[in-house]
Write an enzyme that holds these catalytic residues in place. Sequence first.
Site, PDB file in Angstrom:
ATOM      1  N   ASP A 300       0.870  -1.186   0.000  1.00  0.00           N
ATOM      2  CA  ASP A 300       0.000   0.000   0.000  1.00  0.00           C
ATOM      3  C   ASP A 300       0.893   1.217   0.000  1.00  0.00           C
ATOM      4  OD1 ASP A 300      -2.239  -1.473   0.318  1.00  0.00           O
ATOM      5  OD2 ASP A 300      -2.269  -1.339   2.500  1.00  0.00           O
ATOM      6  N   ASN A 662      28.549 -37.848  19.490  1.00  0.00           N
ATOM      7  CA  ASN A 662      27.245 -37.320  19.123  1.00  0.00           C
ATOM      8  C   ASN A 662      26.840 -36.187  20.058  1.00  0.00           C
ATOM      9  OD1 ASN A 662      25.077 -37.532  17.375  1.00  0.00           O
ATOM     10  ND2 ASN A 662      23.843 -38.556  18.932  1.00  0.00           N
ATOM     11  N   THR A 665      29.328 -32.979  19.642  1.00  0.00           N
ATOM     12  CA  THR A 665      29.392 -32.280  18.350  1.00  0.00           C
ATOM     13  C   THR A 665      28.014 -31.861  17.836  1.00  0.00           C
ATOM     14  OG1 THR A 665      29.343 -34.347  17.139  1.00  0.00           O
ATOM     15  CG2 THR A 665      31.520 -33.425  17.629  1.00  0.00           C
TER      16      THR A 665
HETATM   17  P1  ATP Z   1      -3.522   2.994   0.065  1.00  0.00           P
HETATM   18  O1  ATP Z   1      -4.405   1.955  -0.550  1.00  0.00           O
HETATM   19  O2  ATP Z   1      -2.176   3.002  -0.488  1.00  0.00           O
HETATM   20  O3  ATP Z   1      -3.542   2.976   1.541  1.00  0.00           O
HETATM   21  P2  ATP Z   1      -5.269   5.152   0.113  1.00  0.00           P
HETATM   22  O4  ATP Z   1      -5.233   5.190   1.581  1.00  0.00           O
HETATM   23  O5  ATP Z   1      -5.235   6.472  -0.575  1.00  0.00           O
HETATM   24  O6  ATP Z   1      -4.115   4.374  -0.471  1.00  0.00           O
HETATM   25  P3  ATP Z   1      -7.953   4.364   0.292  1.00  0.00           P
HETATM   26  O7  ATP Z   1      -7.859   4.441   1.757  1.00  0.00           O
HETATM   27  O8  ATP Z   1      -8.695   3.263  -0.342  1.00  0.00           O
HETATM   28  O9  ATP Z   1      -6.539   4.347  -0.345  1.00  0.00           O
HETATM   29  O10 ATP Z   1      -8.545   5.754  -0.197  1.00  0.00           O
HETATM   30  C1  ATP Z   1      -8.896   5.972  -1.526  1.00  0.00           C
HETATM   31  C2  ATP Z   1      -9.411   7.369  -1.687  1.00  0.00           C
HETATM   32  O11 ATP Z   1     -10.597   7.534  -0.908  1.00  0.00           O
HETATM   33  C3  ATP Z   1      -8.443   8.440  -1.192  1.00  0.00           C
HETATM   34  O12 ATP Z   1      -7.596   8.874  -2.203  1.00  0.00           O
HETATM   35  C4  ATP Z   1      -9.373   9.539  -0.729  1.00  0.00           C
HETATM   36  O13 ATP Z   1      -9.678  10.408  -1.810  1.00  0.00           O
HETATM   37  C5  ATP Z   1     -10.635   8.816  -0.323  1.00  0.00           C
HETATM   38  N1  ATP Z   1     -10.690   8.655   1.130  1.00  0.00           N
HETATM   39  C6  ATP Z   1      -9.752   8.196   1.946  1.00  0.00           C
HETATM   40  N2  ATP Z   1     -10.147   8.187   3.219  1.00  0.00           N
HETATM   41  C7  ATP Z   1     -11.386   8.673   3.233  1.00  0.00           C
HETATM   42  C8  ATP Z   1     -12.363   8.925   4.253  1.00  0.00           C
HETATM   43  N3  ATP Z   1     -12.118   8.674   5.536  1.00  0.00           N
HETATM   44  N4  ATP Z   1     -13.558   9.438   3.881  1.00  0.00           N
HETATM   45  C9  ATP Z   1     -13.821   9.678   2.599  1.00  0.00           C
HETATM   46  N5  ATP Z   1     -12.971   9.482   1.608  1.00  0.00           N
HETATM   47  C10 ATP Z   1     -11.754   8.985   1.885  1.00  0.00           C
END
Ligand code: ATP
Length: 826
Positions: A300, A662, A665
């Site tokens: 990730d 045995n 060693t």
């Molecule tokens: P990774 O998968 O590498 O952790 P990431 O954290 O950006 O990446 P997700 O957590 O799936 O991946 O988030 C995807 C997208 O969703 C983000 O780019 C953001 O725009 C949106 N997002 C993240 N967190 C929230 C939240 N708490 N509420 C609403 N939208 C969110």
Amino acid sequence: MQENNFGGLGEAEAEKRLREYGYNRLKSKNKKNPVGIFLSQFKDIMVMVLLGATVISAFMGEIYDAVTIILIVLMNAILGFVQEYRTERTMEALEKLTAPTARVIRDGKEKVIDASLIVPDDIILIEAGDQVPCDGRILRSNGLWCNESILTGESEAIRKDDSNDSVFMGSSVTRGNAVIQCEHTGMQTKMGQVSSLIDEAGSQETPLQKKLGSLGKTLCLICAGVCILVVIAGILRGEPIFDMLMTGITIAIAAIPEGLPAAVTIALALAVRRMMKRNALVRRLHSVETLSCANVICTDKTGTLTENKMSVTRIRTADKEYAITDNPDADNCLKELFRCSVLCNNASDDAGDPTEVALLAAAKKFGILKGDQTRLSEIPFDSETKRMSVTVSDNNGIRTYSKGAPDVILKTCRLIYTESGIAPMTSERKRDLYQVVDDYAKQALRVMAFTFTDEKTGYEVFLGLMGMLDAPRAEAKKSVNELRRAGIRTVMITGDHKLTAEAVAKEVGILRRGDLVISKEELDKLSERELDKVISKVAIFARVDPSDKLRIVRSFKRKGNVVAMTGDGVNDAPAVKEADIGIAIGKNGSEACKQAADMVLLDDNLSTICEAVKQGRTVYMNIRKFVRYLISCNIGEVMVMFLSIVLGMPVVLLPTQILLVNLVTDGLPAMALSLEKSEKEILRMKPSEFSGSFFSGGLLGRITIRGILIGLCTLGCFAYSLYLGCTLETARTCALVTLIASQLIHVFECRSERKSVFRMNPFENLSLILAALVSAGVTALCIYLPFLSVAMETTPLMLSEMVWSLLFAAAVPIASGLLGLITNRE
Ligand code: ATP
């Protein structure tokens, strides 16, 4: 999550129920108690035969012999016991650490407890990512979906309605949250009824153990053959039958590497302990091995490569761009935007999702805080929908606020909030906003869009964008480089925007010239075959859903890669399970993902994966080291006995002496070898060097040659001593010294396959030096301490005798070196 008003059980009542109903566990695993472990040291059939024969010999008057044999066998058993007991404790500690936890309400307070302590009637809070810890009835729920595939085989998640619906142990919550009341625990649960079908992960033999197990069997057969030959030849030559039988049995005990699989477990368990200290919690032993040959790590972005500490740096409403300054003035548009960002938010000032904490912090700077309002409902954030919505009621009436990925939000917005009121979202405006998103993303910012739903029209009104900085971890670049040098490719799989992903990947060195970046739309268009074709060039998969991870893992596997895959959400669990090494993110990772994983990263850091690979490789090499040592020494021992009989010489070593060899060693020195530190080059080697045959690189040849040389030199010393007119007892003692000394020299050579003894720092592994000194000391005592010398039937050697015995031992590595020069192998 909604506030609760359930009081739950009292602690005293819970304790009472725990006594009544027992632990909330599926199987009471047969724990090995110390006595059991000790007794199991004697379960080897050969040891039992030897002990039987010893008792007979005691009746025949050979009391001394019998006592000596029993003592040596006992000492060996104690050594084995200590190792196995420590391994067992390590595994137990590990099991405790990886045990699932649950959030319960006891005495009116929310608490996180070990899931095994749950009792009927406990009130439990569950949410997306959790594993349901018991069978229970739903008291209140919020868009709850559960995956019950473990019970029903049905892979789709099922919606659970509020009214008295049941949830079951082992299923995972894929969406929403709920308050449940426990109905059944442990074996009374549905899962308990089918638990006999569930195999215990972790207790399986590892591939290496299997390989060594079958090698052990082959060696057993060869040894058994040689032993029978020795016994028959001896008897034919007129040696006493009983003596020859005893000799045969002792050679078998000394030479059969029956302890190899156990030694491997011990080495792996030690590695697990080392890894735990470095924040990698290994849940399955075999993954230590697999780690050594991983060649692709899919990770990730957020948290693993970046700090996961967000701060809002850029803000954009319909027409205006804002900087975060210390003394800001908020206009209407900004106020509405922040209102949305704090209401559609589950964090508190210092706890919760880092994205949401950052939103609260930014709003606070502009003086906007969560006000008085009632949340009526919530559609939680989900990596698949990439958005979150809440419906609240306050003095403005009832309104739904949403936030999420800009591409998702912008798609559905038909209106936009401007200083002069709500206006239509024109295509120019949209284009302009998409441009802003791209600009932010190119600066490695994570972008979020905000909307609310217009009560009159029911249309979504766009409020604005925020760009958040999540700096790459300082050590990420170094780890990516180190992994690359080790032949391991790091691939980023992220839910984030393609441009944000690219910017971060460039910074940490994942994205290099010629690498491909594939977004979800592109991925969806590829057939499996097309994906297989390009996958080896892809560095980033952007804006993908957790479900895509499974496709990606499978494609990598089809191309013959050994893949490690990180994951945190419940939807990541299938991919994490499918990967050769599933890695769960520890801090914010879901319980379901952790339970599916082979390893849990306690600090969410890529460098920890790098360290784990290093440890995996080290343990693999260490196992190779002690296998090399043990087998070559065993071959040496069998050779001596075999050749002496075949050549018509007197029997070189008596049963007690073979047992002594045995003990001194195989015991401590071999154990100390498994403590060798990582060699510097370990991360320069290629993954294939760890995945092929265990004896690759001519190891089997080296082992055999060394074994034969040890045998020949020992026999040479024996013959030489007899030739010089020594008594049989002295010649035997000399041979004993040569045999033990040549093995103690060899143990130092086994420290590295690449470097000679002279190029290694001898003090790097102090345990090995200590082990060798103890072994040499015990041998000296058995020769020079009168009562031991009588028991072992040795004679105190004169200086000259000792010198030539040691010279014969030194001849082994010299001959081996010369042979190596000739054949270019050793
Ligand atoms: P990774 O998968 O590498 O952790 P990431 O954290 O950006 O990446 P997700 O957590 O799936 O991946 O988030 C995807 C997208 O969703 C983000 O780019 C953001 O725009 C949106 N997002 C993240 N967190 C929230 C939240 N708490 N509420 C609403 N939208 C969110």
